[in-house]
Design a protein around this motif. Sequence first.
Motif, PDB file in Angstrom:
ATOM      1  N   ALA A 161      36.426  36.633  53.387  1.00 43.27           N
ATOM      2  CA  ALA A 161      35.709  37.912  53.433  1.00 43.27           C
ATOM      3  C   ALA A 161      34.568  37.947  52.427  1.00 43.27           C
ATOM      4  O   ALA A 161      33.464  38.422  52.732  1.00 43.27           O
ATOM      5  CB  ALA A 161      36.683  39.057  53.164  1.00 43.27           C
ATOM      6  N   PHE A 162      34.804  37.434  51.229  1.00 43.35           N
ATOM      7  CA  PHE A 162      33.775  37.446  50.188  1.00 43.35           C
ATOM      8  C   PHE A 162      32.598  36.550  50.552  1.00 43.35           C
ATOM      9  O   PHE A 162      31.444  36.852  50.216  1.00 43.35           O
ATOM     10  CB  PHE A 162      34.370  37.004  48.854  1.00 43.35           C
ATOM     11  N   MET A 163      32.886  35.452  51.232  1.00 44.29           N
ATOM     12  CA  MET A 163      31.798  34.541  51.611  1.00 44.29           C
ATOM     13  C   MET A 163      30.886  35.167  52.659  1.00 44.29           C
ATOM     14  O   MET A 163      29.745  34.727  52.827  1.00 44.29           O
ATOM     15  CB  MET A 163      32.385  33.226  52.133  1.00 44.29           C
ATOM     16  N   GLY A 164      31.371  36.180  53.349  1.00 41.09           N
ATOM     17  CA  GLY A 164      30.546  36.850  54.344  1.00 41.09           C
ATOM     18  C   GLY A 164      29.723  38.004  53.801  1.00 41.09           C
ATOM     19  O   GLY A 164      28.966  38.639  54.550  1.00 41.09           O
ATOM     20  N   VAL A 165      29.834  38.284  52.505  1.00 42.10           N
ATOM     21  CA  VAL A 165      29.054  39.361  51.900  1.00 42.10           C
ATOM     22  C   VAL A 165      27.592  38.916  51.771  1.00 42.10           C
ATOM     23  O   VAL A 165      27.319  37.839  51.228  1.00 42.10           O
ATOM     24  CB  VAL A 165      29.624  39.728  50.515  1.00 42.10           C
ATOM     25  N   PRO A 166      26.642  39.703  52.253  1.00 39.63           N
ATOM     26  CA  PRO A 166      25.216  39.312  52.166  1.00 39.63           C
ATOM     27  C   PRO A 166      24.772  39.109  50.714  1.00 39.63           C
ATOM     28  O   PRO A 166      25.069  39.930  49.842  1.00 39.63           O
ATOM     29  CB  PRO A 166      24.485  40.502  52.804  1.00 39.63           C
ATOM     30  N   LYS A 167      24.060  38.034  50.485  1.00 44.23           N
ATOM     31  CA  LYS A 167      23.593  37.745  49.125  1.00 44.23           C
ATOM     32  C   LYS A 167      22.567  38.769  48.642  1.00 44.23           C
ATOM     33  O   LYS A 167      22.393  38.945  47.440  1.00 44.23           O
ATOM     34  CB  LYS A 167      22.993  36.335  49.082  1.00 44.23           C
ATOM     35  N   GLU A 168      21.893  39.437  49.583  1.00 46.39           N
ATOM     36  CA  GLU A 168      20.905  40.443  49.198  1.00 46.39           C
ATOM     37  C   GLU A 168      21.564  41.598  48.429  1.00 46.39           C
ATOM     38  O   GLU A 168      20.989  42.138  47.476  1.00 46.39           O
ATOM     39  CB  GLU A 168      20.196  40.996  50.436  1.00 46.39           C
ATOM     40  N   LEU A 169      22.777  41.968  48.843  1.00 50.70           N
ATOM     41  CA  LEU A 169      23.480  43.033  48.145  1.00 50.70           C
ATOM     42  C   LEU A 169      23.857  42.611  46.728  1.00 50.70           C
ATOM     43  O   LEU A 169      23.770  43.400  45.780  1.00 50.70           O
ATOM     44  CB  LEU A 169      24.753  43.418  48.922  1.00 50.70           C
ATOM     45  N   VAL A 170      24.251  41.355  46.594  1.00 48.14           N
ATOM     46  CA  VAL A 170      24.606  40.833  45.274  1.00 48.14           C
ATOM     47  C   VAL A 170      23.379  40.789  44.371  1.00 48.14           C
ATOM     48  O   VAL A 170      23.443  41.184  43.195  1.00 48.14           O
ATOM     49  CB  VAL A 170      25.238  39.433  45.409  1.00 48.14           C
ATOM     50  N   GLU A 171      22.260  40.335  44.905  1.00 46.75           N
ATOM     51  CA  GLU A 171      21.032  40.275  44.113  1.00 46.75           C
ATOM     52  C   GLU A 171      20.575  41.662  43.704  1.00 46.75           C
ATOM     53  O   GLU A 171      20.098  41.867  42.572  1.00 46.75           O
ATOM     54  CB  GLU A 171      19.939  39.566  44.910  1.00 46.75           C
ATOM     55  N   ALA A 172      20.710  42.636  44.603  1.00 47.99           N
ATOM     56  CA  ALA A 172      20.304  44.009  44.273  1.00 47.99           C
ATOM     57  C   ALA A 172      21.161  44.565  43.145  1.00 47.99           C
ATOM     58  O   ALA A 172      20.658  45.222  42.218  1.00 47.99           O
ATOM     59  CB  ALA A 172      20.423  44.886  45.509  1.00 47.99           C
ATOM     60  N   ALA A 173      22.471  44.292  43.189  1.00 50.78           N
ATOM     61  CA  ALA A 173      23.360  44.767  42.126  1.00 50.78           C
ATOM     62  C   ALA A 173      23.046  44.076  40.808  1.00 50.78           C
ATOM     63  O   ALA A 173      23.082  44.693  39.738  1.00 50.78           O
ATOM     64  CB  ALA A 173      24.821  44.524  42.527  1.00 50.78           C
ATOM     65  N   LEU A 181      31.899  41.101  37.006  1.00 49.67           N
ATOM     66  CA  LEU A 181      33.035  41.946  37.374  1.00 49.67           C
ATOM     67  C   LEU A 181      32.582  43.236  38.051  1.00 49.67           C
ATOM     68  O   LEU A 181      33.242  43.729  38.968  1.00 49.67           O
ATOM     69  CB  LEU A 181      33.886  42.258  36.139  1.00 49.67           C
ATOM     70  N   GLN A 182      31.470  43.794  37.600  1.00 49.43           N
ATOM     71  CA  GLN A 182      30.947  45.000  38.236  1.00 49.43           C
ATOM     72  C   GLN A 182      30.491  44.726  39.662  1.00 49.43           C
ATOM     73  O   GLN A 182      30.685  45.549  40.561  1.00 49.43           O
ATOM     74  CB  GLN A 182      29.799  45.563  37.402  1.00 49.43           C
ATOM     75  N   ILE A 183      29.883  43.562  39.874  1.00 49.83           N
ATOM     76  CA  ILE A 183      29.485  43.174  41.225  1.00 49.83           C
ATOM     77  C   ILE A 183      30.715  43.021  42.117  1.00 49.83           C
ATOM     78  O   ILE A 183      30.730  43.457  43.276  1.00 49.83           O
ATOM     79  CB  ILE A 183      28.673  41.871  41.199  1.00 49.83           C
ATOM     80  N   LEU A 184      31.752  42.411  41.566  1.00 55.33           N
ATOM     81  CA  LEU A 184      32.997  42.253  42.323  1.00 55.33           C
ATOM     82  C   LEU A 184      33.548  43.612  42.722  1.00 55.33           C
ATOM     83  O   LEU A 184      33.918  43.827  43.881  1.00 55.33           O
ATOM     84  CB  LEU A 184      34.018  41.498  41.483  1.00 55.33           C
ATOM     85  N   TRP A 185      33.618  44.545  41.794  1.00 48.91           N
ATOM     86  CA  TRP A 185      34.237  45.841  42.043  1.00 48.91           C
ATOM     87  C   TRP A 185      33.387  46.735  42.947  1.00 48.91           C
ATOM     88  O   TRP A 185      33.921  47.474  43.783  1.00 48.91           O
ATOM     89  CB  TRP A 185      34.507  46.533  40.711  1.00 48.91           C
ATOM     90  N   ARG A 186      32.055  46.672  42.786  1.00 51.43           N
ATOM     91  CA  ARG A 186      31.182  47.603  43.498  1.00 51.43           C
ATOM     92  C   ARG A 186      30.672  47.059  44.825  1.00 51.43           C
ATOM     93  O   ARG A 186      30.289  47.836  45.705  1.00 51.43           O
ATOM     94  CB  ARG A 186      29.989  47.967  42.621  1.00 51.43           C
ATOM     95  N   VAL A 187      30.641  45.735  44.979  1.00 52.18           N
ATOM     96  CA  VAL A 187      30.076  45.147  46.187  1.00 52.18           C
ATOM     97  C   VAL A 187      31.143  44.460  47.037  1.00 52.18           C
ATOM     98  O   VAL A 187      31.352  44.814  48.210  1.00 52.18           O
ATOM     99  CB  VAL A 187      28.958  44.137  45.842  1.00 52.18           C
ATOM    100  N   TYR A 188      31.838  43.500  46.445  1.00 56.62           N
ATOM    101  CA  TYR A 188      32.764  42.680  47.224  1.00 56.62           C
ATOM    102  C   TYR A 188      34.009  43.446  47.666  1.00 56.62           C
ATOM    103  O   TYR A 188      34.411  43.397  48.835  1.00 56.62           O
ATOM    104  CB  TYR A 188      33.171  41.444  46.414  1.00 56.62           C
ATOM    105  N   VAL A 189      34.650  44.135  46.734  1.00 55.27           N
ATOM    106  CA  VAL A 189      35.907  44.811  47.051  1.00 55.27           C
ATOM    107  C   VAL A 189      35.741  45.878  48.137  1.00 55.27           C
ATOM    108  O   VAL A 189      36.530  45.913  49.091  1.00 55.27           O
ATOM    109  CB  VAL A 189      36.533  45.408  45.772  1.00 55.27           C
TER     110      VAL A 189
END
Length: 277
Positions: A161-173, A181-189
């Motif tokens: 599931a995490f590998m399918g998260v768009p990298k654009e969202l991660v870069e924006a965060a 950890l904040q990226i994990l909690w706010r984006v991935y989870v």
Amino acid sequence: MSHHAQAPLYNATSWLDTVAAWLMALLWVLPLLFAIWTAVHPAEYAARFDWSAPLTLDNFRNAWQAAPFARYFLNTSILVIGILAVQMVLSTLAAYAFARFAFAGRDIAFALVLVQLTVMPDLLLVENYKTISALGLIDSLWAIGLPYFASAFAIFLLRQAFMGVPKELVEAARMEGANALQILWRVYVPLAKPVYIAFGLVSVSYHWNNFLWPLIVTNSVQSRTLTVGLQVFSSVEQGIDWAIISAATLMTSAPLLIGFLLFQRQFVQSFMRAGIK
């Protein structure tokens, strides 16, 4: 022509699917109905269907009084919730590391996780018992739960599931100053919520019904679970009372049955979104 030729085949296939679904439903429902019938009638009517048989709730009261069910329910609830909470935390961190971080031996470590999926839990009973005994945890809830704190199944599902998260969202965060950890909690989870729900259902169901391992590592009422407590009804010297056994079994499985009936739509949707078959 080809369209009209394929229509009967489709209808026949759909009809066969419907019949198969009804047969599977009957195979599941009939034992449950038999258990309910036996539990709400006197013991002498357990082996026969007599519509004039009187209804009674005495079997439930006798079953509750014959064993410390309140303690068993408490132990099982603590165990199931505790195992799930630890699994969620550990599996989330492990899956996040496997999905988004490059480190030495990552592929080998993940291969070992996949290998664990192929190992039957019963094959590890002896070694797990030796470990729990060496730690001095025999006859405790820790003894039951500790071997299940790490879940290879959860790690695998969450990693996918995490590998399918768009990298654009991660870069924006990250541009907003969020750390790992904040990226994990706010984006991935949040995006993996269906996977968490689906795995939670699998974990709760398995550990609520688990019997063999709790039986091996517990010796007293203080640490027994519901499934282990049920065996007291099958060891009565004067014979087995199927009415009381059915009542006790229904009380044990009632939380799962009620939960499924109330939230069956959410259950199915979570499994579909998580890709679990």
